[in-house]
Design an enzyme around this catalytic site. Structure first.
Site, PDB file in Angstrom:
ATOM      1  N   ASP A   1       0.829  -1.204   0.000  1.00  0.00           N
ATOM      2  CA  ASP A   1       0.000   0.000   0.000  1.00  0.00           C
ATOM      3  C   ASP A   1       0.868   1.261   0.000  1.00  0.00           C
ATOM      4  O   ASP A   1       1.996   1.254   0.485  1.00  0.00           O
ATOM      5  CB  ASP A   1      -0.908  -0.010   1.238  1.00  0.00           C
ATOM      6  CG  ASP A   1      -2.055   0.967   1.119  1.00  0.00           C
ATOM      7  OD1 ASP A   1      -2.388   1.365  -0.010  1.00  0.00           O
ATOM      8  OD2 ASP A   1      -2.614   1.345   2.166  1.00  0.00           O
TER       9      ASP A   1
ATOM     10  N   ASN B   1     -10.645  -3.382  -6.245  1.00  0.00           N
ATOM     11  CA  ASN B   1      -9.885  -2.401  -7.020  1.00  0.00           C
ATOM     12  C   ASN B   1     -10.497  -2.081  -8.381  1.00  0.00           C
ATOM     13  O   ASN B   1     -10.142  -1.072  -9.010  1.00  0.00           O
ATOM     14  CB  ASN B   1      -8.438  -2.865  -7.215  1.00  0.00           C
ATOM     15  CG  ASN B   1      -7.583  -2.729  -5.970  1.00  0.00           C
ATOM     16  OD1 ASN B   1      -6.553  -3.396  -5.847  1.00  0.00           O
ATOM     17  ND2 ASN B   1      -7.996  -1.891  -5.031  1.00  0.00           N
TER      18      ASN B   1
END
Length: 247
Positions: A24, A72
């Site tokens: 991330d 996503n």
């Protein structure tokens, strides 16, 4: 620090067998640099290559990275399209080096949802490396932990309906055989970069007793040195798996 000095910092007797990473912070890194989010994803790929090389040199048994989640797809179309292009480029450019390093590549998730080109590249790369005996390098792509568990349950339900197995025969080990991670060791260490303190639907079953390591470092700046520091930190943990240490 030289590569040899870095690797010598790790006590091989206290190494995790399976490390998972939530990569991330690519977008945040890019924003801080005044760059487009796409630049952050490109930088993240370069970091991943360094981390995989370190895992290979340490002879880590398994490394799993969260590349693209089932959620996503909700991102802006331009970003998703760039990620797909980057994913395709990574497979094409890195597969031979991974193969030469004895890496065994595997994918977790709904890979059938990707384009025919990427599906073909995934098949080609995994076939190339299927007999390798080094690091099991797993890429979780179009993956979600809850989705994986549901898919496993559906497979077992179909087997029960077909009379291949009874409901009473379903145990934890039988269930695990239907997961994407079949044949892999449980996750010992789960690392998340980027500062957030959550596991984001990643390897929910496999990380039941994983040690968690959170760092504010955005993934493009997550160095092999910090990766090694996470492994050293793991070696100092007292793992009881729900029991009590009476010593």
């Amino acid at each position: 620090m030289t590569a040899d000095n870095l690797l010598n910092k790790v006590d091989k007797t206290k190494m995790p067998r399976h490390v998972a990473i939530i990569m991330d912070g690519n977008g945040r890194w890019a924003s801080l640099q005044g760059l487009l989010r796409s630049a952050g994803h490109t930088a993240g790929v370069k970091t991943l290559k360094k981390i995989l090389t370190t895992a290979v040199n340490l002879k880590l048994e398994a490394l799993t990275v969260y590349a693209f989640s089932t959620e996503n797809w909700k991102r802006p179309l331009t970003e998703v399209e760039f990620l797909m292009h980057l994913f395709s480029e990574y497979l094409e450019n890195e597969k031979m080096e991974m193969h030469q390093n004895n890496v065994r590549l595997k994918f977790f998730g709904r890979t059938e949802d990707f384009s025919p080109l990427i599906q073909s590249q995934i098949k080609s790369a995994t076939e190339l490396m299927k007999n390798n005996t080094g690091v099991k390098f797993n890429i979780a792509a179009d993956y979600g932990g809850q989705d994986e568990i549901v898919r496993a349950a559906q497979k077992l339900a179909r087997k029960v309906a077909a009379g291949e197995i009874s409901a009473e025969q379903i145990s934890a080990s039988v269930f695990e055989d239907e997961l994407d991670t079949v044949g892999q060791p449980p996750v010992d260490l789960l690392i998340r970069t980027g500062g957030d303190l959550r596991i984001s639907n990643f390897l929910l079953w496999q990380a039941a007793y994983a040690e968690l390591y959170f760092t504010k470092t955005n993934f493009p700046e997550f160095t092999p040195e910090e990766f090694v520091d996470a492994l050293i930190n793991f070696g100092k943990r007292d793992r009881r798996f729900g029991g009590v240490n009476l010593v």
